[in-house]
Every structure is written in structure tokens, then in C-alpha cells.
Write a protein that holds these residues in place. Structure first.
Motif, PDB file in Angstrom:
ATOM      1  N   GLU A  11      12.916   9.203  -8.548  1.00 25.71           N
ATOM      2  CA  GLU A  11      12.396   8.295  -8.554  1.00 25.71           C
ATOM      3  C   GLU A  11      12.513   7.347  -9.497  1.00 25.71           C
ATOM      4  O   GLU A  11      12.589   7.579 -10.698  1.00 25.71           O
ATOM      5  N   ALA A  13      11.360   3.648 -11.661  1.00 23.44           N
ATOM      6  CA  ALA A  13      10.042   2.752 -11.981  1.00 23.44           C
ATOM      7  C   ALA A  13      10.249   1.765 -12.866  1.00 23.44           C
ATOM      8  O   ALA A  13      10.910   2.304 -13.935  1.00 23.44           O
ATOM      9  N   THR A  14       9.960   0.513 -12.640  1.00 24.45           N
ATOM     10  CA  THR A  14      10.058  -0.446 -13.686  1.00 24.45           C
ATOM     11  C   THR A  14       8.757  -1.166 -13.600  1.00 24.45           C
ATOM     12  O   THR A  14       8.344  -1.636 -12.622  1.00 24.45           O
ATOM     13  N   THR A  15       8.281  -1.703 -14.955  1.00 27.01           N
ATOM     14  CA  THR A  15       7.421  -2.754 -15.082  1.00 27.01           C
ATOM     15  C   THR A  15       7.665  -3.804 -15.958  1.00 27.01           C
ATOM     16  O   THR A  15       8.337  -3.419 -16.989  1.00 27.01           O
ATOM     17  N   ASP A  25       5.169  -4.408 -11.109  1.00 33.71           N
ATOM     18  CA  ASP A  25       6.074  -3.130 -10.940  1.00 33.71           C
ATOM     19  C   ASP A  25       6.809  -2.903  -9.599  1.00 33.71           C
ATOM     20  O   ASP A  25       6.156  -3.289  -8.632  1.00 33.71           O
ATOM     21  N   ARG A  27       8.805   0.345  -7.577  1.00 30.54           N
ATOM     22  CA  ARG A  27       9.288   1.671  -7.670  1.00 30.54           C
ATOM     23  C   ARG A  27      10.281   1.950  -6.413  1.00 30.54           C
ATOM     24  O   ARG A  27       9.881   1.589  -5.252  1.00 30.54           O
ATOM     25  N   GLY A  29      11.986   5.484  -4.416  1.00 30.25           N
ATOM     26  CA  GLY A  29      12.053   7.053  -4.243  1.00 30.25           C
ATOM     27  C   GLY A  29      13.107   7.271  -3.453  1.00 30.25           C
ATOM     28  O   GLY A  29      13.142   6.695  -2.238  1.00 30.25           O
TER      29      GLY A  29
END
Length: 96
Positions: A11, A13-15, A25, A27, A29
Motif C-alpha cells: 500500500e 499513501a500520501t498526504t 490524502d 491511497r 493498494g
């Protein structure tokens, strides 16, 4: 009811916070699933006879149900400061 299965994935993820109070944000997967040892059987009657036969269902190497290979989701929120009354944070989320 499977005797053995394998699951693995990753996975990302970035914010980001481009301005004060705004947060976004995203994500992504990836999931690989596979039955390693799963067979099932059923007994079926022979039409117009007193005999029956057994059906064998082999699910080996099939993907697990309800386990999507890819998933993308994200959200955006904005915090509104209400001074002494607290804070309200509306948020919108999406999933594919």
C-alpha cells in the motif's frame, strides 16, 4: 473452508496540506490472494435412479472472493476554526 491460502500486497499513501486547514490524502493498494489447497465436493442423485455420484470442485489457484486486486481511495477535508466554539471539519472520501 479452505485448508491453505496465501495473501500478500503493498500500500502507498500520501498526504498533502497545500494551505492552512486543508488536507488531502490518496491511497493505492495492491493485493494478491490465492487458494493453495481448497477442494469441495457434493453428492448429486442420478435422475430416475436410486444411485448418486460425487462432484469434486477444485478451487486451487483461484483468487479469494471479496479481495480486490487493486484499490484506490482518497479524501479531502477542511478544518473550520470556530474560535471558542471549537472546530468543524467537513470531509469527503472516495473509494474505487
Amino acid at each position: 473452508n479452505a485448508d491453505d491460502a496465501i495473501n500478500f500486497g503493498a500500500e502507498l499513501a500520501t498526504t498533502v496540506k497545500p494551505v492552512e486547514g486543508l488536507t488531502a490524502d490518496v491511497r493505492f493498494g495492491w493485493l494478491e490472494t490465492k487458494f493453495l489447497n481448497f477442494t469441495s465436493s457434493a453428492i448429486r442423485p442420478v435422475p430416475n435412479s436410486t444411485e448418486s455420484f460425487r462432484l469434486i470442485f477444485d478451487y486451487n489457484n483461484n483468487q479469494l472472493p471479496n479481495a480486490p486486486r487493486f484499490k484506490v481511495s482518497g479524501g479531502i477535508e477542511y478544518a473550520l476554526d470556530l474560535e471558542r466554539f471549537g472546530r468543524i471539519t467537513p470531509r469527503y472520501d472516495v473509494t474505487w
